[in-house]
Design a protein around this motif. Structure first.
Motif: not given
Length: 151
Positions: A47-54, A82-88
């Protein structure tokens, strides 16, 4: 409290649920927050780390602390998205998947106990009430600029 208010009942019940889950989780050296995070992470894709908070309704600072603890304990690992080089992407380790299964079983046990003691009709009414409360809050229908006096 002689005259219980809706917010008091919600808060007291949520605190009781948190205490119950934390007591269960502590037997397996985790917390409710960690269990909730484990359940919020896709066990196959991550899961993208940015999606976990919400998804979890957690503030970034609290989520960062929880993820750091989980990583230190070997429950998760961070990988480039892999879909967003800046994301984790946050991925569960095999140990994390094991703890996730435990958390999932606890949630199913709690929900089963509630459903065994409350009719389906009442459970459905509960969800209707919760949905209405959330709608009132999200659409800012509780307090408006013209009316500031509590009744």
């Amino acid at each position: 409290m002689k005259d219980k208010t809706i917010d008091y009942c919600l808060r007291a019940t949520w605190q009781a649920v948190m205490k119950m889950y934390n007591e269960q989780a502590s037997q397996f050296d985790v917390t409710m927050a960690v269990g909730f995070a484990l359940l919020s992470i896709d066990p196959d894709q991550g899961t993208p780390s940015t999606a976990l908070g919400p998804r979890m309704g957690m503030e970034a600072t609290s989520l960062s602390r929880t993820l750091k603890t989980m990583e230190e304990r070997g429950l998760i690992e961070r990988k480039p998205n892999p879909a967003d080089g800046r994301g984790v992407l946050i991925h569960l380790t095999p140990f994390g998947k094991e703890k996730r299964d435990f958390a999932k079983a606890q949630v199913k046990t709690f929900n089963g106990a509630v459903r065994n003691n409350i009719s389906e009709e009442k459970v459905n009414h509960f969800y209707e009430v919760i949905d209405t409360i959330n709608d009132l809050i999200q659409n800012r229908k509780v307090f408006n600029q013209e009316e500031t006096i509590l009744k």
